[in-house]
Design an enzyme around this catalytic site. Structure first.
Site, PDB file in Angstrom:
ATOM      1  N   HIS A 306      52.326   7.954  57.609  1.00 44.84           N
ATOM      2  CA  HIS A 306      51.477   8.536  56.553  1.00 44.84           C
ATOM      3  C   HIS A 306      50.018   8.318  56.933  1.00 44.84           C
ATOM      4  O   HIS A 306      49.654   7.272  57.460  1.00 44.84           O
ATOM      5  CB  HIS A 306      51.768   7.864  55.203  1.00 44.84           C
ATOM      6  N   ASP A 363      58.740  11.744  52.160  1.00 46.39           N
ATOM      7  CA  ASP A 363      59.334  13.058  52.471  1.00 46.39           C
ATOM      8  C   ASP A 363      60.704  12.903  53.121  1.00 46.39           C
ATOM      9  O   ASP A 363      61.615  13.699  52.894  1.00 46.39           O
ATOM     10  CB  ASP A 363      58.408  13.841  53.419  1.00 46.39           C
TER      11      ASP A 363
HETATM   12  C1  MLT Z   1      50.952  13.231  48.829  1.00 47.49           C
HETATM   13  O1  MLT Z   1      51.693  12.558  48.086  1.00 47.49           O
HETATM   14  O2  MLT Z   1      50.163  14.094  48.426  1.00 47.49           O
HETATM   15  C2  MLT Z   1      51.108  13.023  50.300  1.00 47.49           C
HETATM   16  O3  MLT Z   1      51.510  11.697  50.569  1.00 47.49           O
HETATM   17  C3  MLT Z   1      49.906  13.424  51.125  1.00 47.49           C
HETATM   18  C4  MLT Z   1      48.624  12.656  50.916  1.00 47.49           C
HETATM   19  O4  MLT Z   1      48.490  11.833  50.005  1.00 47.49           O
HETATM   20  O5  MLT Z   1      47.699  12.946  51.694  1.00 47.49           O
END
Ligand code: MLT
Length: 428
Positions: A306, A363
């Site tokens: 992430h 995800d």
């Molecule tokens: C989200 O929950 O939107 C994703 O983890 C992506 C992010 O936070 O950049």
């Protein structure tokens, strides 16, 4: 700690204020920099740039912290429901029982969509991706509700917020039903928010549909975990579209399109497509990982790591336990899930993953759960969008309430040709 930062440009020192947030985050306020120095900052992708002050969601990427309105995601996952979390994000506090009941009643009142939407969805190709269909239909709400478009009229905003939260599940379900040639199912409000959504997705006029409590709880949890994530790509899209003073439906429609991208919300669909490719190629998880390590383009690892969380995604720990719980209770054991669990084991032990902080993320597991409960892979990101809707709404409302509100209009550093005369076509 310093209250200002000093910037030395061409021998001249510029003093800029330092802003500190409630959790000790600090930023240099550069809002006067260009006017005072003629210089701007440059930060492609804005990874080092704050777009706003916000009181909605706090993330600590190093410590793996995620809080909605100050409440830890772990507590909300354990004690709350999605509809209560939606209230928390939108209104800024946990509701009393009366407030929650009134919110649920209003949402229930708005779950149906105009009958003309049947022709709207019916006009789409059978294989229309639900994200395209949902973005188009949410945008089209502005045509059905012209009385709710003023972003500064509190009553119009409240009604549009409730209409959006109520109608999104119906629209997502309609887009799915259209794609499989089944009749649209009218909402059944007595089933509750998630139960009604499952009914509209998987119910048919031919037989009674029983909502599986295990699936209902898993979906409710997934929606909570996806409800907001501060200034991610789609939330920033909602804010910048909203800053043009357009209506809420247009900003949410744009946010859905941003979330659809495989680098953002589309990653959960990519995870299942990766697992399916491993299965269909007759590879083991270990063989696929070795291909990925060797740089084989046919073996891209999706659902790991992430950009904000440096060590682990707090949502991943919660969803991993839910994933194991759902698989055990449903007794669903498919080759896909077997590969997913093998990949998980490798990722948590192999130094290639550990050294690159490539741990399974939200995800990875959401794709596995959605698949296990029979959700088609092209609907995964629409489920992410359903979860993220109250977060987008909260971000949009906070934008309009911001005393420093202004239209989003970044600058640039021009690198094109200097002034060039027009060349007539006969001389080119
Ligand atoms: C989200 O929950 O939107 C994703 O983890 C992506 C992010 O936070 O950049």
């Amino acid at each position: 700690m310093a209250k200002t930062a000093q910037l030395l440009i061409d021998g001249k020192t510029f003093e800029l204020p330092i802003v500190e947030g409630s959790e000790g985050e600090r930023a240099i306020d550069i809002s006067s920099l260009r006017k005072e120095s003629g210089v701007i900052t440059l930060d492609p992708g804005y990874a080092n740039t704050g777009s706003c002050k916000s009181a909605i969601t706090f993330i600590d990427g190093d410590e793996g912290i995620l809080r909605y309105r100050g409440i830890a995601i772990e507590e909300l996952a354990e004690h709350s429901t999605f509809i209560e979390v939606a209230y928390l994000l939108v209104y800024g506090h946990l509701p009393t029982q009366d407030e929650l009941d009134a919110f649920k009643t209003s949402i229930t009142f708005h779950t149906m969509i105009h009958e003309d939407f049947k022709r709207f969805f019916g006009a789409m190709p059978k294989d229309a991706h639900p994200m395209a269909a949902c973005s188009a239909s949410i945008g089209a709400l502005a045509t059905f509700y012209p009385d709710g478009l003023d972003p500064r009229d509190p009553q119009q905003v409240e009604t549009s917020v409730h209409r959006l939260i109520a109608k999104f599940p119906t629209m997502a379900a309609y887009s799915y039903k259209h794609s499989i040639g089944q009749p649209f199912m009218y909402p059944r409000n007595e089933l509750g928010y998630v139960g009604n959504f499952l009914y509209m997705l998987f119910g048919t006029p031919c037989e009674e549909y029983e909502v599986d409590p295990v699936i209902k709880k898993a979906i409710d949890l997934l929606l909570i975990l996806h409800a907001d994530h501060e200034q991610n790509c789609s939330a920033s899209t909602v804010r910048i579209v909203g800053s043009a003073m357009g209506n809420l439906f247009s900003a949410i429609s744009a946010g859905i399109q941003a979330l659809w991208g495989p680098s953002h919300g589309g990653a959960n669909q990519e995870v299942i497509e990766m697992l399916s490719a491993i299965r269909d190629r007759g590879l083991s998880a270990k063989e696929f990982v070795e291909k990925a390590k060797s740089g084989d383009d046919s073996a891209r690892l999706m659902g790991f790591g992430h950009r904000v969380y440096k060590n682990f995604d707090p949502r991943m720990k919660i969803i991993r336990n839910a994933c194991i719980d759902v698989l055990e209770k449903l007794g669903t054991q498919t080759k896909l899930l077997e590969i997913a669990m093998e990949l998980q084991e490798i990722a948590l032990k192999d130094d290639y993953f550990i050294s690159r902080k490539l741990y399974p993320n939200v995800d990875f597991y959401s794709g596995v759960i959605y698949n296990a409960i029979g959700t088609p892979s092209n609907l995964f990101t629409a489920l992410f969008a359903l979860g993220r809707l109250p977060g987008w709404i909260a971000q949009w409302m906070e934008l309009h309430a911001d005393p420093q509100f202004k239209i989003g209009r970044p600058r640039q550093i021009y690198t094109g040709p200097k002034e060039t005369p027009y060349t007539p076509i006969e001389k080119r």
